[in-house]
Each structure stands twice: as structure tokens, then as C-alpha cells.
Design an enzyme around this catalytic site. Structure first.
Site, PDB file in Angstrom:
ATOM      1  N   ARG A   1       0.850  -1.192   0.000  1.00 38.68           N
ATOM      2  CA  ARG A   1       0.000   0.000   0.000  1.00 38.68           C
ATOM      3  C   ARG A   1       0.888   1.245   0.000  1.00 38.68           C
ATOM      4  O   ARG A   1       1.025   1.957   0.993  1.00 38.68           O
ATOM      5  CB  ARG A   1      -0.955  -0.030   1.183  1.00 38.68           C
TER       6      ARG A   1
ATOM      7  N   GLN B   1      -0.944   2.437  -6.061  1.00 36.05           N
ATOM      8  CA  GLN B   1      -2.359   2.730  -5.843  1.00 36.05           C
ATOM      9  C   GLN B   1      -3.245   2.208  -6.966  1.00 36.05           C
ATOM     10  O   GLN B   1      -4.347   1.714  -6.723  1.00 36.05           O
ATOM     11  CB  GLN B   1      -2.568   4.238  -5.671  1.00 36.05           C
TER      12      GLN B   1
ATOM     13  N   SER C   1      -8.482  -1.897  -2.273  1.00 35.89           N
ATOM     14  CA  SER C   1      -9.181  -0.616  -2.236  1.00 35.89           C
ATOM     15  C   SER C   1     -10.306  -0.558  -3.257  1.00 35.89           C
ATOM     16  O   SER C   1     -11.408  -0.075  -2.961  1.00 35.89           O
ATOM     17  CB  SER C   1      -8.191   0.531  -2.481  1.00 35.89           C
TER      18      SER C   1
ATOM     19  N   TYR D   1      -3.901   0.827   7.976  1.00 37.56           N
ATOM     20  CA  TYR D   1      -4.790   0.114   8.881  1.00 37.56           C
ATOM     21  C   TYR D   1      -4.530   0.546  10.326  1.00 37.56           C
ATOM     22  O   TYR D   1      -3.464   1.070  10.660  1.00 37.56           O
ATOM     23  CB  TYR D   1      -4.584  -1.400   8.776  1.00 37.56           C
TER      24      TYR D   1
END
Length: 374
Positions: free
Chosen positions: A119, A124, A130, A224
Site C-alpha cells: 500500500r 495505488q 481498495s 490500517y
């Protein structure tokens, strides 16, 4: 070189790893694309759509393929049919599937796991967690609105005023923020909570009210939250209880791949909700944020209907497949050199997402688990 698109065989899986409109991006890289018959049917993509996009539809799609792409990991029987040196790209919960990982290793298959893509900013566009969470967040808001037998928005009429629904969202990652945004678009009053410090501003940016429990924040890695102590969890539940009791709909989205979902809401807390209220637990498959939630079922706790999520992105297979396929294309592009599938294992994205290669398990937690078993 050939890329094969697998037909998903796992029960309840409606997505497909490649959609017809993106086949051209793979052929432009120099690949032939072969698709198993019926692979896209449940995502509303016909065999004719694939053929029109330049793919070959054939039951022998895997034969001679350099790379096989799928949503769910291939079944062991399919893995054993692959030639040594073939690569696979899919979701692959490695630590939960040690026997499958051992098969991939022993068959000389190079396996990449979409949930292990680091991540980082550069990755991305390859982040399937995601993209699928975006779908899940939208879906759970729609489910809540559908189950709730009242309006989400404020309605002012000559016959009187109907106040808006009160929604509480727990967890403000990609899924939670999308749930907030969707509930706001539908006109609900939304309050949300997340243990991460940065989340409060993100919640407010979506037009919701950030719940402040005045507890320490729990910043973790990779976007997270870190795990909380049981004392901290119990205190958090006590402070959240009045917000939940006043909500018409509660949506919970707190989960970390490969870990047990945190218990955020007890059955006793749900029992304090008003008649006709709704709870949507997006994390039901990984243990559940809500005590008593059952994956794939609606159960009653007190006065509330509690909906447990099960493979939620697959409930919207069209957009979920398109987003996932774009993640695949971006990752394949990174791994393509001079018109051939040639992953550079010095690249942190490639190395980080690789589970098996060259007859070895490269994912350290899974290797340790297998060595412990053996």
C-alpha cells in the site's frame, strides 16, 4: 505470450478477472488473451463480447499460458494442470490456504496475491483491496437503505415533515468512507467513528459528523489501525453504545486482511436499538464487528435486522470486475518487459505481492507456517 482468464468456480463468486473493454490493453502490450467459455456471464460479459474485443474463447485457455488471471485462487486441480513456470495472479489468502500454497510451490508455479500488493503511492492503481472495498462500501449503504423501512432523506410535505434517518458508520477506511458518502447522497444524517487520528478529517470531508470518544488513537501500518487491548475495546464499546442506540442504521466496516475482525458492537448494544432498525456488518466473513452477525444471512437481534456481508463486491459483479480488471492490467503492465511477462523481483511491488516462485515460498509468514506444519 498468452494470458488466460479463468472462469470462477467458487460458489457465490460472480466477478471475472478481465472484462472485454480492457482486453485491448493487454493485446497492446503484445499478449494473446484466451478466455474460458462463460467466464464473464455472471458479470454480464458474453463470450461474443470477448471475441469482439480480440480475445479467443476456448476451453483450453490455460494451455501454453504464461499467466493465468482470476479473482479467487485457482482450485488445486487446476493448479496441478499448469506447466512449471506458469504464473497466477489472483486474490490468494496465503496464510489461510497453506495446502494450496504448497501445491503452487511444488508445481513450480509463480503465484502473486492481489491483497499483498504494497500500500504505497506507486501501487495505488494496482490496489485491488481498495477498489473492491469501494464497491463494498457503496453496496452496504444501499443494503441498509433497502432494509430500513423509512426514508433516508428529510421530507417536508403539506402532510407533515418526515425527519431524516440517523446512520452510524464504524470504520473509515475506503469502504467506510464510501458508505458515508452514499448515505449522505441518500439524505441521511451520518455520524462515523474510526480509531485512527487522520480519519476524523476524512469523515468530515464526506459531510458526516466525526464521533469523538476522547480515547487514544491507534495508528497502524499500511493505512490500517493497530490492534487494541481488550480494556481499550471495552471502553470504546461503552462510549459508542448511546450513539448506536439512537441510530436507525448501523454500518460496520472495520477489517484487516488476514486477521480477525475486531468486535466493535455486542449483541447487548444492538438490543438497545429502536424497533425497525438495521445493522449491516461488512466484516461478518472475517469474524464480524457485530456479535451475532452471520455471513450471508439476515438475523434478528432484539428489534434490529442484522445483515452479515458475504463476498460483498461480488454482489455488484459488473463494476467490481471492471475495477479489478484495471488493477490486473496495471500490475501486468508493471511486470511486462519487451513484450513478455518478465517480473522484476527487485521491484518492491513485485516482490511484495509474490507468494511462490521457483519452487520456493517467498511470503515469509506462509513459509514459516508451512515449515511449522511440516
Amino acid at each position: 505470450m498468452k494470458i488466460a482468464v479463468a472462469k470462477e468456480v467458487r460458489e457465490g463468486e460472480s466477478r471475472v478477472a478481465m472484462v472485454p473493454e480492457l482486453v485491448g490493453k493487454l493485446t497492446a502490450l503484445g499478449y494473446e488473451v484466451a478466455v474460458e467459455p462463460g467466464a464473464g456471464e455472471r458479470a454480464l460479459a458474453s463470450d461474443e463480447d470477448y471475441e469482439g474485443a480480440g480475445a479467443q474463447v476456448t476451453p483450453d485457455a490455460f494451455h501454453g499460458a504464461a499467466l493465468v488471471v482470476s479473482v479467487q485462487p485457482l482450485e488445486p486441480s487446476a493448479v496441478r494442470r499448469l506447466a512449471a513456470g506458469t504464473a497466477t495472479l489472483s486474490f490468494l489468502p496465503a496464510t489461510q490456504s497453506p495446502e494450496l500454497v504448497a501445491d503452487l510451490r511444488d508445481c513450480g508455479v509463480t503465484a502473486f496475491a492481489m491483497e499483498l500488493v504494497p500500500r504505497i503511492s506507486r501501487a495505488q492503481s494496482m490496489d485491488a483491496l481498495s477498489s473492491q472495498s469501494l464497491v463494498s462500501g457503496y453496496r452496504c449503504a444501499i443494503v441498509a437503505a433497502g432494509l430500513l423501512r423509512r426514508f433516508f432523506p428529510l421530507n417536508m410535505t403539506a402532510a407533515g415533515t418526515v425527519p431524516p434517518a440517523e446512520v452510524v458508520v464504524l470504520g473509515a477506511g475506503v469502504a467506510g468512507l464510501q458508505a458515508i458518502a452514499t448515505c449522505k447522497r441518500l439524505g441521511a444524517v451520518v455520524r462515523a467513528y474510526d480509531v485512527r487520528a487522520a480519519a476524523a478529517e476524512e469523515i468530515r470531508s464526506m459531510g458526516a459528523v466525526a464521533i469523538d470518544l476522547e480515547l487514544e488513537t491507534l495508528e497502524g501500518t499500511g493505512g490500517y489501525a493497530r490492534e487494541m487491548t481488550e480494556d481499550r475495546a471495552a471502553r470504546q464499546r461503552d462510549l459508542l453504545a448511546p450513539y448506536i442506540a439512537n441510530a436507525d442504521a448501523l454500518i460496520t466496516t472495520a477489517a484487516v486482511p488476514g486477521r480477525q475482525a475486531p468486535l466493535l458492537v455486542t449483541a447487548a448494544m444492538v438490543e438497545q436499538m429502536r424497533p425497525g432498525s438495521v445493522v449491516v456488518d461488512l466484516a461478518a466473513e472475517s469474524g464480524g464487528n457485530v456479535e451475532g452477525a452471520v455471513p450471508g444471512q439476515v438475523v434478528r437481534i432484539g428489534n434490529a435486522q442484522v445483515w452479515g456481508g458475504a463476498n460483498v463486491p461480488s454482489q455488484m459483479p459488473g463494476p467490481a470486475s471492471k475495477l479489478y480488471a484495471q488493477n490486473i492490467v496495471n500490475l501486468v503492465t508493471l511486470m511486462t518487459r519487451d513484450g513478455a511477462f518478465d517480473p522484476d523481483f527487485d521491484d518492491e511491488i513485485v516482490a511484495g505481492s509474490c507468494v511462490t516462485h521457483g519452487g520456493q515460498v517467498r511470503h515469509e509468514p506462509t513459509r514459516a507456517l508451512l515449515e511449522g506444519v511440516q
